[in-house]
Design an enzyme around this catalytic site. Sequence first.
Site, PDB file in Angstrom:
ATOM      1  N   SER A  47       0.802  -1.223   0.000  1.00  9.24           N
ATOM      2  CA  SER A  47       0.000   0.000   0.000  1.00  9.24           C
ATOM      3  C   SER A  47       0.833   1.271   0.000  1.00  9.24           C
ATOM      4  O   SER A  47       0.395   2.307  -0.515  1.00  9.24           O
ATOM      5  CB  SER A  47      -0.936   0.004   1.208  1.00  9.24           C
ATOM      6  OG  SER A  47      -0.219  -0.232   2.408  1.00  9.24           O
ATOM      7  N   HIS A 295      -0.472   6.091   6.451  1.00  8.77           N
ATOM      8  CA  HIS A 295       0.123   5.932   5.119  1.00  8.77           C
ATOM      9  C   HIS A 295       0.488   7.306   4.545  1.00  8.77           C
ATOM     10  O   HIS A 295      -0.062   8.332   4.965  1.00  8.77           O
ATOM     11  CB  HIS A 295      -0.852   5.235   4.165  1.00  8.77           C
ATOM     12  CG  HIS A 295      -0.912   3.748   4.350  1.00  8.77           C
ATOM     13  ND1 HIS A 295      -1.471   3.181   5.455  1.00  8.77           N
ATOM     14  CD2 HIS A 295      -0.474   2.730   3.556  1.00  8.77           C
ATOM     15  CE1 HIS A 295      -1.385   1.856   5.359  1.00  8.77           C
ATOM     16  NE2 HIS A 295      -0.781   1.562   4.225  1.00  8.77           N
TER      17      HIS A 295
END
Length: 313
Positions: A47, A295
């Site tokens: 990711s 993230h």
Amino acid sequence: MLTPARKLTGGLVLASALLALTVQSATAATGTSGTAPYPSYVALGDSYAAGAGVPDQSDGLCLRSDHNYGHLVAAALGTASYTDATCSAAKIKDITGAQYDAFIKVNDPQLNSVSADTRLITLGIGGNDLGTSDLGIADVIATCIGGAVVNPTGTPCKDVYEHGHWAWDWNALRFTWQYGEDTLVDRIDAAAPQLASTLQQLHAKAPQAKILLVGYPSVLPADAAGCAGRQPVTVGDVAYLHGILGDLNTMLAGTAAANGATYVDTQTPTTGHDVCSDDRWIEGALPGQPAVPFHPNATGEQAMAQAVLAALH
């Protein structure tokens, strides 16, 4: 004083300007005008490589962004053939095998996108091998956040993974809190030979390709005290997890060096822009910019692209 909106715009402009300068340097160093130094490029990984949550998104559960670092690097290099095979929640085994989520196939083996003609490969992988579920490291994050609810001043996450327990200390003649083997460190150690095998398979399938193993950015600060009240993780566990991420990057760097790949340090250039920073390039539990929690946002992906381009000098 800049408003939050103006600060955000200024940060993106600065990051874009830095990327443009890096692009010019990389182009000058690796190829002549009008000639792409890496005509065929394949991006592999999880990711962080996919740019999960950063607009615009595609490819279902893989959550690939058209502004992830792979796309930015391909555009900077003028690559004629670019393939993005990245997929969120990917583990090392998913580079060479199909990726599944609850028995549903999410992605083909990422290695399928590599051919003998491939000249550049970026691989960002390893973080999800810290977890045991199909969601990878997400189960570690959930454990740490859940523990903070019941033990907000302790180290509940560290206690789980280092097996904290009361034991009799004969030297002190009293019970003391002690730790055992670290499960996350053991998982990092176990991932190293798997990653080495994967790098060798990439070399075999694309013998002329330059392989860059991209590390993880500065998700958490070295000064854990600065995170107090900013994220739903205890200060003690911030310090613990910062060390675990450092161990992971150290393993990635060593495995790259031993298997003919170039390690790309993204931790150093993102230091000071972690989830507890006032100028976040890595989003926290409640993102302020589009990104999956914990993230990189768009600026973080740009910073990672700059680090990749710098490694191509």
